[in-house]
Design an enzyme around this catalytic site. Structure first.
Site, PDB file in Angstrom:
ATOM      1  N   THR A 208      36.044  53.385  66.440  1.00 23.60           N
ATOM      2  CA  THR A 208      35.214  52.133  66.254  1.00 23.60           C
ATOM      3  C   THR A 208      33.990  52.807  65.183  1.00 23.60           C
ATOM      4  OG1 THR A 208      33.293  52.614  68.271  1.00 23.60           O
ATOM      5  CG2 THR A 208      35.249  51.399  68.475  1.00 23.60           C
ATOM      6  N   ASN A 210      30.245  51.250  64.302  1.00 19.14           N
ATOM      7  CA  ASN A 210      29.414  51.506  65.249  1.00 19.14           C
ATOM      8  C   ASN A 210      28.083  50.412  64.113  1.00 19.14           C
ATOM      9  OD1 ASN A 210      27.620  50.684  67.154  1.00 19.14           O
ATOM     10  ND2 ASN A 210      26.834  53.188  66.585  1.00 19.14           N
ATOM     11  N   GLU A 259      30.635  47.590  68.336  1.00 16.53           N
ATOM     12  CA  GLU A 259      31.573  48.492  67.975  1.00 16.53           C
ATOM     13  C   GLU A 259      32.858  47.334  67.386  1.00 16.53           C
ATOM     14  OE1 GLU A 259      30.523  52.302  70.317  1.00 16.53           O
ATOM     15  OE2 GLU A 259      31.394  51.174  71.974  1.00 16.53           O
TER      16      GLU A 259
END
Length: 310
Positions: A208, A210, A259
């Site tokens: 992901t 962030n 995220e």
């Protein structure tokens, strides 16, 4: 579009103009109607259109600690106004001294001396001057005194609902990004810089991005969303993403995070400034007793995101 910081920065020899004034956070459908009215009147009269707005938010100066969540960052706000055809944007630093200007002083110093207003376009709930003492009637009185006319743009409503920044903030805060988009006239956008997280998504097979967002940014409620991730400048790429907002309850997280898992993407976004356009709320945050059901749920979220954004 010309951009000025403070009305003192208005160039010498600036001609008469059509002016509209407001915080305009969100540049939502109601704001678009007011600004669009000002732009049209300016073109009809052969004049320049000017938007006067403020930074920081007046609430933070008048009532410190009460800064509302911000729907549009200054750069994004300027972009949206330029798209509406505005000729000049004047961002007035909202200082304690400025907040104490009387309605008469505001009218004289800003509208007449700096901007040479021929027409002032405002919403019918417009207030100005020290302690918001001035209203549309007071503005009309100043117009007679100083030689400008006032045009009152009615509030934009739908099914009895008045579109306002406060209403949109409440939609975002509740996670109702569809309602927010309806009032904004476009998806709610959240921008931030991609920073390194704890790498747990990568371990699960779903790396992901962030996002570190501004402290006052209007972040949607905890949950999972379908969104578009926007990267790049003038020729921006729009990538489908499944976005998780919350504290990662399965892993006893405490820090609230934003995220984004970008579908079918293997590049590196670290250090980039990106934006998320929220399309739909998929589900609330949940706690799982094991990794397997969590991964199964993330797979389901990704497929739902894919279907929604297809």
């Amino acid at each position: 579009m010309q951009r000025w910081r403070g009305f003192e920065a208005v160039p010498g020899g600036w001609g008469r103009s059509v002016v509209t004034i407001g915080v305009f956070d969100g540049v939502h459908r109601g704001h678009q109607a007011i600004i669009g009215h000002a732009v049209k009147r300016a073109r009809d009269l052969g004049l320049q259109s000017v938007v006067v707005t403020f930074d920081p938010h007046p609430a933070e100066v008048v009532r410190p600690g009460s800064h509302p969540a911000v729907l549009t960052e200054p750069v994004r706000k300027a972009e949206l106004m330029e798209q509406l055809g505005v000729d000049a944007l004047c961002v007035v630093p909202f200082t304690p001294a400025f907040s104490r200007l009387s309605p008469d002083a505001f009218g004289h110093d800003v509208l007449v001396e700096a901007l040479h207003a021929a027409v002032v376009v405002v919403g019918d709930n417009f207030r100005f001057g020290h302690k918001a003492a001035g209203d549309v009637t007071e503005l009309e009185r100043l117009g007679v005194q100083f030689g400008f006319t006032v045009e009152d743009a009615p509030l934009v409503t739908e099914d009895g609902l008045v579109f306002s920044s406060t209403y949109i903030r409440s939609c975002v805060d509740a996670g109702d990004v569809r309602a927010a988009a309806s009032a904004l006239g476009r998806p709610h956008r959240l921008a931030g810089v991609v920073v390194r997280g704890d790498q747990r998504g990568r371990e699960l097979g779903f790396p992901t991005a962030n996002l570190m967002v501004h402290r006052y940014a209007a972040v949607p409620a905890d949950g999972v969303y379908a969104a578009w991730l926007i990267r790049g400048g003038e020729h921006a790429a729009r990538l489908p993403a499944s976005v998780s907002i919350g504290t990662n309850p399965t892993f006893s997280g405490r820090e609230r995070r934003v995220e984004a898992y970008v579908l079918d993407f293997a590049g590196d976004l670290y250090g980039e400034r990106v934006s998320l356009d929220f399309v739909a709320h998929l589900r609330e945050q949940r706690t799982y007793d094991a990794i397997e059901p969590l991964v199964a749920q993330i797979n389901a979220d990704v497929e739902e995101t894919r279907a929604l954004l297809r």
